[in-house]
Motif scaffolding. Structure first.
Motif, short mmCIF file in Angstrom:
data_model
loop_
_atom_site.label_atom_id
_atom_site.label_comp_id
_atom_site.label_asym_id
_atom_site.label_seq_id
_atom_site.Cartn_x
_atom_site.Cartn_y
_atom_site.Cartn_z
N LYS A 1 -20.14 -2.36 1.65
CA LYS A 1 -20.36 -0.95 1.28
C LYS A 1 -19.09 -0.11 1.36
N SER A 2 -18.41 -0.19 2.50
CA SER A 2 -17.27 0.71 2.69
C SER A 2 -16.14 0.37 1.73
N ASP B 1 -20.74 7.29 2.36
CA ASP B 1 -20.86 5.89 2.78
C ASP B 1 -21.70 5.90 4.05
N ASN C 1 -15.44 3.44 9.32
CA ASN C 1 -14.33 2.54 9.00
C ASN C 1 -13.64 2.77 7.68
N ASP D 1 -21.24 7.10 8.40
CA ASP D 1 -21.58 6.07 9.39
C ASP D 1 -21.13 6.62 10.74
MG LIG Z 1 -19.12 0.15 6.37
#
Ligand SMILES: [Mg+2]
Ligand SMILES: Nc1ncnc2c1ncn2[C@@H]1O[C@H](COP(=O)(O)OP(=O)(O)O)[C@@H](O)[C@H]1O
Length: 293
Positions: A37-38, A140, A66, A61
């Motif tokens: 995802k990131s 995200d 991250n 998140d």
């Molecule tokens: Mg992530």
């Protein structure tokens, strides 16, 4: 004329003028963690920006941020400082490579179990100020359906679910779709299949989810695209440089550029003459109501 160039022109029509942009809100999420995802969010944002759109990445998140690590950055201020009313939204916006702007989710703290009314008020007022600042805000989120993630999914205008072809990731992606659906919410989901060996594997994976969602939930979940399984992604993560910058010609970068093109083409419904209906205002309104529940 409704080709991609026209859509792009419409999307950025306000650039350079004193008028505000039509800010749209997009959430990227997944059932299972670690599916990419990131990396996807960051590199899609960079690809959209390279095409002339202004994008802000919002790492939601909370406490496990991250996006900043993927760029080798350690922002001084993050979402925590906003939620605690210590900083303004403008204080916590950071600039990464190629000028991409982002808000870090911070690290090393747990979810803010509940926000006080004042904190919620402050948060929504601050995020509201982003209206007109960028063309896209991309959130995200963490994996799975935490209370916070659910709110971002429900409040965004569009949600991308990232999965890999692995059965566990597919099952978790479907479980997430089913849960949101069973709560009676209408969400515009699109699928991205990450780490595919080839186009065929991407299509087969997307078909599995699409068909089950159609049959059992009567939901249409189109695929936005597939991203190659590519060793350059891991190399770029280790170098802390986004892979589209570190390896501009690798398979994963080509995939992302293709997805960025398709994504822009898919925005025609948002630019066909209508002024922004739902941008940040709609997002904030929904988040506010959901947070109060
Ligand atoms: Mg992530
Ligand atoms: N397209 C890809 N090809 C190869 N490896 C990938 C790809 N996407 C992600 N990865 C690997 O998966 C790891 C986790 O990715 P990340 O974006 O942090 O996932 P998430 O945000 O979903 O937890 C990366 O560090 C990388 O090693």
């Amino acid at each position: 004329m409704n080709d991609q160039a026209q859509i792009l022109r419409n999307l950025v029509q306000n650039q350079g003028s004193s008028e505000k942009r039509n800010t749209r809100v997009l959430t990227v999420t997944s059932g299972k963690g670690g599916v990419g995802k990131s990396n996807f969010t960051l590199n899609l944002a960079l690809a959209l920006q390279a095409k002339g759109l202004k994008v802000l990445i919002f790492d939601a998140d909370l406490g496990m941020s991250n996006i900043d690590v993927l760029m080798g950055m350690t922002p001084q201020y993050n979402l925590y400082h906003l939620l605690k009313r210590q900083k303004t939204i403008w204080d916590i916006i950071q600039k990464g490579p190629c000028g991409i702007e982002f808000i870090s989710g911070g690290s090393g703290f747990n979810d803010l179990i509940s926000m006080s009314e004042e904190e919620l008020d402050y948060f929504t007022n601050q995020v509201d100020q982003l209206n007109g600042y960028v063309d896209f805000i991309i959130f995200d989120t963490g994996a799975g359906l935490s209370k916070e993630t659910l709110k971002f999914i429900l409040a965004a205008q569009q949600t991308i679910i990232v999965t890999t072809p692995e059965p566990t990731a597919i099952t978790d992606a479907y479980a997430l779709i089913k849960m949101v659906h069973s709560m009676g919410h209408q969400v515009s989901f699109k699928l991205v299949i990450n780490r595919v060996t080839d186009h065929k594997e991407g299509r087969q994976t997307a078909d599995k989810i699409r068909l089950v969602a159609e049959q059992f939930l009567n939901l249409s979940i189109p695929a936005l695209g597939y991203v190659d399984d590519d060793i350059h992604v891991s190399k770029a993560v280790k170098q802390q440089i986004p892979f589209t910058i570190a390896f501009p010609h690798c398979g994963a970068t080509r995939s992302i550029n293709g997805i960025a093109n398709d994504f822009i083409s898919g925005q025609s419904h948002l630019v066909s003459g209508e002024s922004n209906t739902n941008g940040v205002k709609g997002f904030i309104g929904k988040i506010f109501r959901l947070m109060q529940k």
